[in-house]
Design a protein around this motif. Sequence first.
Motif, PDB file in Angstrom:
ATOM      1  N   THR A 227       0.800  -1.233   0.000  1.00 39.29           N
ATOM      2  CA  THR A 227       0.000   0.000   0.000  1.00 39.29           C
ATOM      3  C   THR A 227       0.828   1.275   0.000  1.00 39.29           C
ATOM      4  O   THR A 227       0.317   2.362  -0.199  1.00 39.29           O
ATOM      5  CB  THR A 227      -0.902   0.032   1.249  1.00 39.29           C
ATOM      6  OG1 THR A 227      -0.051   0.089   2.415  1.00 39.29           O
ATOM      7  CG2 THR A 227      -1.800  -1.186   1.323  1.00 39.29           C
TER       8      THR A 227
ATOM      9  N   LYS B   4       2.104   2.216   2.735  1.00 44.76           N
ATOM     10  CA  LYS B   4       1.968   2.647   4.127  1.00 44.76           C
ATOM     11  C   LYS B   4       2.344   1.524   5.091  1.00 44.76           C
ATOM     12  O   LYS B   4       2.006   1.590   6.284  1.00 44.76           O
ATOM     13  CB  LYS B   4       0.519   3.068   4.408  1.00 44.76           C
ATOM     14  CG  LYS B   4       0.010   4.233   3.565  1.00 44.76           C
ATOM     15  CD  LYS B   4       0.620   5.557   3.989  1.00 44.76           C
ATOM     16  CE  LYS B   4      -0.035   6.725   3.298  1.00 44.76           C
ATOM     17  NZ  LYS B   4       0.642   8.007   3.625  1.00 44.76           N
TER      18      LYS B   4
ATOM     19  N   TRP C 289      -5.818   8.475   4.567  1.00 44.86           N
ATOM     20  CA  TRP C 289      -6.115   7.515   5.631  1.00 44.86           C
ATOM     21  C   TRP C 289      -6.641   8.211   6.888  1.00 44.86           C
ATOM     22  O   TRP C 289      -7.470   7.652   7.607  1.00 44.86           O
ATOM     23  CB  TRP C 289      -4.868   6.706   5.994  1.00 44.86           C
ATOM     24  CG  TRP C 289      -3.772   7.541   6.586  1.00 44.86           C
ATOM     25  CD1 TRP C 289      -2.801   8.205   5.907  1.00 44.86           C
ATOM     26  CD2 TRP C 289      -3.576   7.840   7.968  1.00 44.86           C
ATOM     27  NE1 TRP C 289      -1.997   8.905   6.774  1.00 44.86           N
ATOM     28  CE2 TRP C 289      -2.451   8.696   8.052  1.00 44.86           C
ATOM     29  CE3 TRP C 289      -4.229   7.476   9.144  1.00 44.86           C
ATOM     30  CZ2 TRP C 289      -1.966   9.182   9.261  1.00 44.86           C
ATOM     31  CZ3 TRP C 289      -3.750   7.957  10.357  1.00 44.86           C
ATOM     32  CH2 TRP C 289      -2.631   8.798  10.415  1.00 44.86           C
TER      33      TRP C 289
ATOM     34  N   PRO D 192     -10.591   6.739   5.841  1.00 43.96           N
ATOM     35  CA  PRO D 192      -9.885   5.462   5.696  1.00 43.96           C
ATOM     36  C   PRO D 192     -10.569   4.490   4.741  1.00 43.96           C
ATOM     37  O   PRO D 192      -9.895   3.696   4.088  1.00 43.96           O
ATOM     38  CB  PRO D 192      -9.829   4.915   7.122  1.00 43.96           C
ATOM     39  CG  PRO D 192     -10.869   5.665   7.889  1.00 43.96           C
ATOM     40  CD  PRO D 192     -10.984   7.002   7.232  1.00 43.96           C
TER      41      PRO D 192
ATOM     42  N   CYS E  74      -9.348   5.439   1.427  1.00 42.96           N
ATOM     43  CA  CYS E  74      -7.924   5.104   1.328  1.00 42.96           C
ATOM     44  C   CYS E  74      -7.747   3.611   1.071  1.00 42.96           C
ATOM     45  O   CYS E  74      -6.953   3.195   0.222  1.00 42.96           O
ATOM     46  CB  CYS E  74      -7.211   5.540   2.605  1.00 42.96           C
ATOM     47  SG  CYS E  74      -5.432   5.293   2.559  1.00 42.96           S
ATOM     48  N   CYS E  75      -8.507   2.785   1.809  1.00 44.34           N
ATOM     49  CA  CYS E  75      -8.411   1.330   1.600  1.00 44.34           C
ATOM     50  C   CYS E  75      -8.900   0.946   0.206  1.00 44.34           C
ATOM     51  O   CYS E  75      -8.361   0.029  -0.417  1.00 44.34           O
ATOM     52  CB  CYS E  75      -9.219   0.582   2.661  1.00 44.34           C
ATOM     53  SG  CYS E  75      -8.415   0.449   4.274  1.00 44.34           S
TER      54      CYS E  75
ATOM     55  N   ARG F 157      -5.936   1.960  -2.089  1.00 37.62           N
ATOM     56  CA  ARG F 157      -4.654   1.273  -1.886  1.00 37.62           C
ATOM     57  C   ARG F 157      -4.773  -0.245  -1.774  1.00 37.62           C
ATOM     58  O   ARG F 157      -3.769  -0.952  -1.882  1.00 37.62           O
ATOM     59  CB  ARG F 157      -3.968   1.818  -0.621  1.00 37.62           C
ATOM     60  CG  ARG F 157      -3.573   3.278  -0.733  1.00 37.62           C
ATOM     61  CD  ARG F 157      -3.020   3.827   0.583  1.00 37.62           C
ATOM     62  NE  ARG F 157      -2.717   5.242   0.479  1.00 37.62           N
ATOM     63  CZ  ARG F 157      -1.555   5.736   0.040  1.00 37.62           C
ATOM     64  NH1 ARG F 157      -0.587   4.903  -0.299  1.00 37.62           N
ATOM     65  NH2 ARG F 157      -1.359   7.030  -0.035  1.00 37.62           N
ATOM     66  N   LYS F 158      -5.998  -0.749  -1.542  1.00 38.04           N
ATOM     67  CA  LYS F 158      -6.148  -2.197  -1.389  1.00 38.04           C
ATOM     68  C   LYS F 158      -7.209  -2.787  -2.325  1.00 38.04           C
ATOM     69  O   LYS F 158      -6.923  -3.698  -3.092  1.00 38.04           O
ATOM     70  CB  LYS F 158      -6.514  -2.533   0.071  1.00 38.04           C
ATOM     71  CG  LYS F 158      -5.417  -2.227   1.072  1.00 38.04           C
ATOM     72  CD  LYS F 158      -5.808  -2.709   2.471  1.00 38.04           C
ATOM     73  CE  LYS F 158      -4.687  -2.504   3.473  1.00 38.04           C
ATOM     74  NZ  LYS F 158      -5.029  -3.040   4.812  1.00 38.04           N
TER      75      LYS F 158
ATOM     76  N   CYS G 102      -1.358  -1.519   7.727  1.00 37.65           N
ATOM     77  CA  CYS G 102      -0.559  -0.325   7.483  1.00 37.65           C
ATOM     78  C   CYS G 102      -0.106   0.289   8.816  1.00 37.65           C
ATOM     79  O   CYS G 102      -0.836   0.268   9.803  1.00 37.65           O
ATOM     80  CB  CYS G 102      -1.378   0.681   6.695  1.00 37.65           C
ATOM     81  SG  CYS G 102      -1.789   0.132   5.019  1.00 37.65           S
TER      82      CYS G 102
ATOM     83  N   THR H 167       0.091   3.308   9.654  1.00 39.71           N
ATOM     84  CA  THR H 167      -0.741   4.446  10.045  1.00 39.71           C
ATOM     85  C   THR H 167      -2.012   4.023  10.764  1.00 39.71           C
ATOM     86  O   THR H 167      -2.631   4.834  11.449  1.00 39.71           O
ATOM     87  CB  THR H 167      -1.147   5.227   8.782  1.00 39.71           C
ATOM     88  OG1 THR H 167      -1.529   4.273   7.778  1.00 39.71           O
ATOM     89  CG2 THR H 167      -0.011   6.063   8.261  1.00 39.71           C
ATOM     90  N   CYS H 168      -2.419   2.780  10.588  1.00 41.12           N
ATOM     91  CA  CYS H 168      -3.732   2.331  11.057  1.00 41.12           C
ATOM     92  C   CYS H 168      -3.646   1.102  11.947  1.00 41.12           C
ATOM     93  O   CYS H 168      -4.657   0.411  12.143  1.00 41.12           O
ATOM     94  CB  CYS H 168      -4.631   2.034   9.858  1.00 41.12           C
ATOM     95  SG  CYS H 168      -4.795   3.402   8.708  1.00 41.12           S
TER      96      CYS H 168
ATOM     97  N   TRP I   3      -7.347   0.146  12.937  1.00 42.81           N
ATOM     98  CA  TRP I   3      -8.216   1.348  12.863  1.00 42.81           C
ATOM     99  C   TRP I   3      -8.822   1.646  14.240  1.00 42.81           C
ATOM    100  O   TRP I   3      -9.994   2.001  14.363  1.00 42.81           O
ATOM    101  CB  TRP I   3      -9.323   1.144  11.822  1.00 42.81           C
ATOM    102  CG  TRP I   3      -8.807   0.790  10.461  1.00 42.81           C
ATOM    103  CD1 TRP I   3      -8.235   1.638   9.562  1.00 42.81           C
ATOM    104  CD2 TRP I   3      -8.810  -0.513   9.842  1.00 42.81           C
ATOM    105  NE1 TRP I   3      -7.870   0.934   8.428  1.00 42.81           N
ATOM    106  CE2 TRP I   3      -8.218  -0.380   8.580  1.00 42.81           C
ATOM    107  CE3 TRP I   3      -9.254  -1.775  10.247  1.00 42.81           C
ATOM    108  CZ2 TRP I   3      -8.064  -1.457   7.712  1.00 42.81           C
ATOM    109  CZ3 TRP I   3      -9.104  -2.856   9.384  1.00 42.81           C
ATOM    110  CH2 TRP I   3      -8.516  -2.682   8.145  1.00 42.81           C
TER     111      TRP I   3
END
Length: 251
Positions: free
Chosen positions: A75, A77, A118, A122, A125-126, A129-130, A207, A209-210, A225
């Motif tokens: 990702t 991240k 994110w 989020p 973002c997911c 990126r996913k 990630c 960040t999460c 998260w």
Amino acid sequence: MLPHSAPITPASIASEARALEAELARIPAEAAITLLAGRYRGRIALVSAFGAESAVLLHMVARADPALPVLFLDTGKLFAETLTFRDRLVQQLGLRDVRSIPPDPAALAARDPFGGLWAFNPDACCTLRKVEPLAAALAPFAVWMNGRKRAHGSTRSALPLAEATEDGKLKVNPLAAWDGDAVEAWRVAHGLPAHPLAGLGYASIGCRTCTSPVAAGEATRAGRWRGTGKTECGIHIPQPAPNGDTDNRTA
Ligand code: SF4
């Protein structure tokens, strides 16, 4: 079994998932993976995050067919430790077709140019990126495996061994019935490395960040998260689109 050339319909996929569920329930997980790798050779992939519990499934796949494609969503991240762990496992297990899948650069530039999506959206973002990269990477495959387990709780507590996805694929969860103790016992018995962050309280690793560590007694995925109410990245559930509309992709 999924024929090579016959058209795949929702009914045929659902029927195949039911038959596979009954078949896999009668055999151990590693035998199930060997069966799947042989039956669907060329049409099956494993999706792995190279996270805290990932070594077991990767080990079983490597023993069944080290050339089976492994899809890894990079990702941008992730923890550096995850990338190191991926490289170590690939080398130790002899995996020959691990594909690191980045987000689409143009989509990234358009929808998350500063990399901070994110923090305020989020789900979007997911998706970026996913969900979208995985959907593209899975396009050539009819069947995919993943490492979800009922012991993760929440949306996973009634996880089947095999299921039909809305986009017409078979999704198989060979370790659905395993818990953390079984995973750790297999890892130790087979000399597999632990994720570098596992010993620091990171029971489920996504990630950087999460993801946060979990305290004793917390659910495995409680650190994902944390405090947002979000529990899944969207590759396993219908995902809200960036504009807020419902997007029924199941990737
Ligand atoms: S886990 Fe966090 S950083 Fe990673 S894709 Fe999802 S929202 Fe973005």
